[in-house]
Design an enzyme around this catalytic site. Structure first.
Site, mmCIF file in Angstrom:
data_model
loop_
_atom_site.group_PDB
_atom_site.id
_atom_site.type_symbol
_atom_site.label_atom_id
_atom_site.label_comp_id
_atom_site.label_asym_id
_atom_site.label_seq_id
_atom_site.Cartn_x
_atom_site.Cartn_y
_atom_site.Cartn_z
ATOM 1 N N GLY B 10 0.808 -1.215 0.000
ATOM 2 C CA GLY B 10 0.000 0.000 0.000
ATOM 3 C C GLY B 10 0.843 1.269 0.000
ATOM 4 O O GLY B 10 0.400 2.318 -0.469
ATOM 5 N N ASN B 11 2.085 1.170 0.502
ATOM 6 C CA ASN B 11 2.943 2.349 0.517
ATOM 7 C C ASN B 11 3.393 2.760 -0.879
ATOM 8 O O ASN B 11 3.812 3.900 -1.090
ATOM 9 C CB ASN B 11 4.165 2.102 1.410
ATOM 10 N N LYS B 126 -3.337 -4.232 15.541
ATOM 11 C CA LYS B 126 -3.157 -3.359 14.374
ATOM 12 C C LYS B 126 -3.757 -1.985 14.647
ATOM 13 O O LYS B 126 -4.985 -1.842 14.742
ATOM 14 C CB LYS B 126 -3.873 -4.027 13.199
ATOM 15 N N LYS B 210 -2.031 -8.165 4.059
ATOM 16 C CA LYS B 210 -2.215 -8.354 2.612
ATOM 17 C C LYS B 210 -1.287 -9.432 2.054
ATOM 18 O O LYS B 210 -1.620 -10.068 1.043
ATOM 19 C CB LYS B 210 -2.077 -7.036 1.857
ATOM 20 N N LYS B 272 6.004 -10.961 5.717
ATOM 21 C CA LYS B 272 6.265 -11.328 4.313
ATOM 22 C C LYS B 272 6.916 -12.716 4.245
ATOM 23 O O LYS B 272 6.562 -13.548 3.395
ATOM 24 C CB LYS B 272 7.168 -10.284 3.648
#
Lengths: 310, 310
Positions: B10-11, B126, B210, B272
């Site tokens: 998203g960044n 979060k 994500k 990740k």
């Protein structure tokens, strides 16, 4: 199996997320009835109250703190498609399952191409966003190039054009899903309005009438039927007069006569009639129906609604 | 032809609509290169900064005027999928055309199912939305049942759980489009988090990572490859130390050793790695790659990135 594009009004969807999540439960029932009757349904919907709410929230938040970005109108439309589609697809999936069907449902973020030379761009008519006082309205005209009008004696509002749809960018996507038997939610709010510019599409601040977009979708999908669902059971002539008559059916030439006589309200019934006409025009096998949400199934069986043929 | 799920951070998408529309032009180039090389690409993306911006704008606007509705977090996620998808699909379509390809692009509003018994629901981690002072934080805890934490010494923020994805509600839709050769944008922001409740799905305030959602998507689509694109060229051990080493490749057991030794930052590289592991685990033909956006093509040719195998 008949292929039917159903156009659902944004007013059937509610003004807040809690309101909408309740209202869609009701709105999907007649749509699933049509599916259960063996029709291939593609669902289009309005977004007037919803995109207004989104636009207004971003405007308010930006005014309070300029670190919160302004949200252009096409992007607000894209957000409204996600927001409404999420609730609709969820409610449709539940209702389909409860009715014993295992169809899948998809919301497609949909861009609808308009012609940059559409005369509508010279005469913006669609009020969007919040009300302003005269001074602020003048400032917005000079700083942002907005066109402002006085609206409903409540102050000044921005107006954007309402051009006609000429193409649906994601048409092949929709076709692929429809052909595979999925229920597709598309052209939400009339679609995100874009103009073609070289090899790309560029969003424009505009509102495409959702009934016109639905008619274009029905035409491009070669649908058998366009069903415009609204708050009234039938199209009426001499509306609200002693000699009011509800129409069971009408041909294009009959409608043209009624339009010339001024029977249909601009911004209300008239665009629905025009959209229905645009779809059935010149094709003997196409039918358009204008009916109330609650009597959609009856309308397809000829027991309610107004049937429009060539 | 290899089937590849690409996860874009998203960044890489920017903090405002004007920023995003520029950034996506850059971000889609390496993705279209993969398509041009003959790969079947499915695009997943993050939405951290974007859903934060949307959530914050609605919160701010509601605080100023309670007539502007509050927007629940799943609905904010649905909006972010429409908003980001619109820009991505447009930029992808343009880049595909410029590269002489006529593929179509679809953004699917995607719900990802999580398990209501996921232990993450007991330990929200979060942070979302704006910062509050201690008094307001306490009030939100008692009136709305929010869980609040002190965050980054800037005040108190709401925290929501980050449960693991267990299923993708719109999977059949995605498969239909991928099989027809279309480029699909899906599980935006990790997907709208929903739990199954009887015959329906109910949105929950949560954030699905994500990269985990992308790994689940790759698994359910039986993809050959999961490519996680980020800001760094390779996975590193002894990060930021004199003996820092960039990894060209790693097996699951090697990664497990590095994880136990604490080489990977929680909330940054660790998820990740975990997502890559989850995808390749137990399957000898699956490959995960962690690489920088700019070197995606190089990474697939073994010239950049870290290749993770079973």
């Amino acid at each position: 199996m008949r292929k039917i594009v159903v156009a659902l009004g944004g007013n059937a969807l509610g003004h807040s997320p809690l309101d909408q999540i309740e209202k869609v439960k009701h709105a999907v029932k007649p749509i699933v009835e049509l599916v259960k009757d063996g029709n291939e349904v593609i669902l289009a919907h309005g977004n007037g109250p919803q995109v207004g709410m989104i636009n207004l929230s971003f405007e308010t938040s930006h005014e309070l703190n300029s670190a919160n970005p302004e949200m252009p109108f096409p992007e607000c439309g894209a957000m409204s498609q996600g927001y409404i589609g999420y609730h609709l697809q969820n409610a449709l999936l539940k209702e389909l399952r409860e009715q014993g069907m295992d169809q899948k449902v998809a919301t497609i973020v949909t861009q609808v191409e308009v012609d940059e030379h559409d005369p509508a761009f010279l005469h913006p008519t669609k009020p969007i966003g919040r009300f302003y006082d005269l001074d602020t309205a003048k400032e917005l005209e000079s700083t942002k190039g907005y066109q402002m009008i006085e609206d409903a004696n409540r102050g000044y509002r921005r107006v954007v054009p309402s051009p006609k749809p000429v193409n649906i960018v994601e048409l092949d996507i929709i076709k692929t899903l429809v052909d595979a038997g999925h229920l597709v939610i598309t052209v939400g709010g009339g679609g995100i309005p874009v103009i073609a510019s070289g090899k790309e599409y560029v969003g424009v601040p505009a509102v495409i009438d959702k009934d016109f977009a639905s008619a274009k979708l029905a035409e491009l999908l070669d649908a058998d039927m366009l069903v415009i669902l609204t708050a009234v059971d039938k199209v009426k002539i001499n509306f609200n007069k002693p000699n009011e008559i509800s129409l069971d059916s009408a041909t294009i030439s009959e409608l043209d006569k009624y339009i010339a006589e001024g029977h249909f309200l601009k911004g209300s019934m008239l665009p629905k009639i025009e959209a229905a006409k645009a779809f059935v025009n010149g094709s003997s096998h196409r039918i358009a129906i204008i009916a109330s949400l609650d009597h959609a199934r009856d309308a397809l069986q000829g027991k309610s609604g107004t049937k429009i043929t060539n």
